[in-house]
Motif scaffolding. Structure first.
Motif, PDB file in Angstrom:
ATOM      1  N   GLY A  86       0.732  -1.067  -0.012  1.00 17.57           N
ATOM      2  CA  GLY A  86       0.081  -0.004   0.117  1.00 17.57           C
ATOM      3  C   GLY A  86       0.850   1.283   0.094  1.00 17.57           C
ATOM      4  O   GLY A  86       1.968   1.411  -0.671  1.00 17.57           O
ATOM      5  N   ARG A  87       0.344   2.137   0.804  1.00 18.42           N
ATOM      6  CA  ARG A  87       1.158   3.269   0.789  1.00 18.42           C
ATOM      7  C   ARG A  87       2.240   3.575   1.819  1.00 18.42           C
ATOM      8  O   ARG A  87       2.181   3.220   2.935  1.00 18.42           O
ATOM      9  CB  ARG A  87       0.057   4.647   1.226  1.00 18.42           C
ATOM     10  CG  ARG A  87      -0.968   4.729   0.398  1.00 18.42           C
ATOM     11  CD  ARG A  87      -2.112   5.705   0.937  1.00 18.42           C
ATOM     12  NE  ARG A  87      -3.200   5.614   0.192  1.00 18.42           N
ATOM     13  CZ  ARG A  87      -4.408   4.924   0.407  1.00 18.42           C
ATOM     14  NH1 ARG A  87      -4.388   4.016   1.612  1.00 18.42           N
ATOM     15  NH2 ARG A  87      -5.453   4.950  -0.360  1.00 18.42           N
ATOM     16  N   ILE A  88       3.299   3.746   1.180  1.00 16.02           N
ATOM     17  CA  ILE A  88       4.782   3.430   1.829  1.00 16.02           C
ATOM     18  C   ILE A  88       5.507   4.705   2.326  1.00 16.02           C
ATOM     19  O   ILE A  88       6.495   4.386   2.954  1.00 16.02           O
ATOM     20  CB  ILE A  88       5.292   2.672   0.942  1.00 16.02           C
ATOM     21  CG1 ILE A  88       5.937   3.335  -0.199  1.00 16.02           C
ATOM     22  CG2 ILE A  88       5.133   1.251   0.875  1.00 16.02           C
ATOM     23  CD1 ILE A  88       7.106   2.671  -1.228  1.00 16.02           C
ATOM     24  N   ALA A  89       5.106   5.896   1.859  1.00 13.73           N
ATOM     25  CA  ALA A  89       5.791   7.053   2.170  1.00 13.73           C
ATOM     26  C   ALA A  89       4.784   8.258   2.357  1.00 13.73           C
ATOM     27  O   ALA A  89       3.962   8.390   1.559  1.00 13.73           O
ATOM     28  CB  ALA A  89       6.811   7.207   1.123  1.00 13.73           C
ATOM     29  N   LEU A  90       5.184   9.372   3.213  1.00 11.11           N
ATOM     30  CA  LEU A  90       4.450  10.450   3.231  1.00 11.11           C
ATOM     31  C   LEU A  90       5.352  11.685   3.175  1.00 11.11           C
ATOM     32  O   LEU A  90       6.263  11.635   3.606  1.00 11.11           O
ATOM     33  CB  LEU A  90       3.845  10.307   4.710  1.00 11.11           C
ATOM     34  CG  LEU A  90       3.079  11.731   4.916  1.00 11.11           C
ATOM     35  CD1 LEU A  90       1.794  12.173   4.375  1.00 11.11           C
ATOM     36  CD2 LEU A  90       2.639  11.640   6.606  1.00 11.11           C
ATOM     37  N   PHE A  91       4.906  12.782   2.447  1.00 14.75           N
ATOM     38  CA  PHE A  91       5.570  14.002   2.114  1.00 14.75           C
ATOM     39  C   PHE A  91       4.743  15.022   2.332  1.00 14.75           C
ATOM     40  O   PHE A  91       3.556  14.934   1.872  1.00 14.75           O
ATOM     41  CB  PHE A  91       6.077  13.635   0.848  1.00 14.75           C
ATOM     42  CG  PHE A  91       7.269  12.532   0.401  1.00 14.75           C
ATOM     43  CD1 PHE A  91       8.770  12.616   0.995  1.00 14.75           C
ATOM     44  CD2 PHE A  91       6.811  11.488  -0.088  1.00 14.75           C
ATOM     45  CE1 PHE A  91       9.328  11.761   0.717  1.00 14.75           C
ATOM     46  CE2 PHE A  91       7.541  10.345  -0.403  1.00 14.75           C
ATOM     47  CZ  PHE A  91       8.915  10.354   0.104  1.00 14.75           C
TER      48      PHE A  91
END
Length: 166
Positions: A86-91
């Motif tokens: 799924g979603r692996i990084a947040l910026f």
């Protein structure tokens, strides 16, 4: 990218529904913009770069909100692995006081993350698996709340919570 161009892109993306999702499977202009920004930015993990080049993508749900308190919309961007992680990084990108988008926050070690903005804070959640949990069904979720610290010009953790899932 000039501040006016960033503001115009954000307004156009919101107005045209490009952020929330499009009818086709093609990436939106906003997704392409932030993908390129990430690939061109320093400090992006090798795994995230590789994912963006080989099947991963910037999530369609880009949130535009003022999370740095400067009176301008910032962009909260998640990177999706393109697979089961799924979603692996947040910026978080900010136009700040300058003319160009600046990467002001990065968390590149996430798994099946979700994110939202509430009261100017960025909040993200990830599953919290316990021994014996199936991959599909974690026992709990962990939530982290971030707030911009203008004095230090960075985000800081203001709260961490765990929620049992029944």
């Amino acid at each position: 990218m000039k501040r006016a161009a960033v503001a115009a892109l954000a307004a156009a993306a919101l107005g045209a529904g490009l952020v929330a999702g499009a009818a086709s499977g093609e990436p939106t202009q906003a997704q392409e913009l932030f993908r390129e920004r990430l690939l061109d930015s320093r400090g992006i993990a090798r795994d995230v770069r590789t994912r963006l080049r080989k099947g991963g993508f910037v999530d369609r749900r880009i949130t535009f909100a003022d999370v740095t308190g400067e009176g301008r919309s910032d962009a909260v961007v998640l990177v999706h692995s393109g697979g089961s992680a799924g979603r692996i990084a947040l910026f978080v990108f900010s136009a700040g006081d300058g003319e160009d988008l600046e990467l002001v926050y990065r968390n590149q070690r996430l798994y099946r993350a979700t994110a939202r903005v509430r009261s100017g804070n960025v909040i993200y959640r990830v599953p919290a698996h316990e021994p014996g949990d199936d991959l599909c069904c974690p026992s709990a979720e962990r939530e982290t709340e971030l707030r911009w610290d203008p004095r230090r010009e960075r985000f800081r953790v203001v709260d961490r919570r765990s929620f049992e899932i029944e």
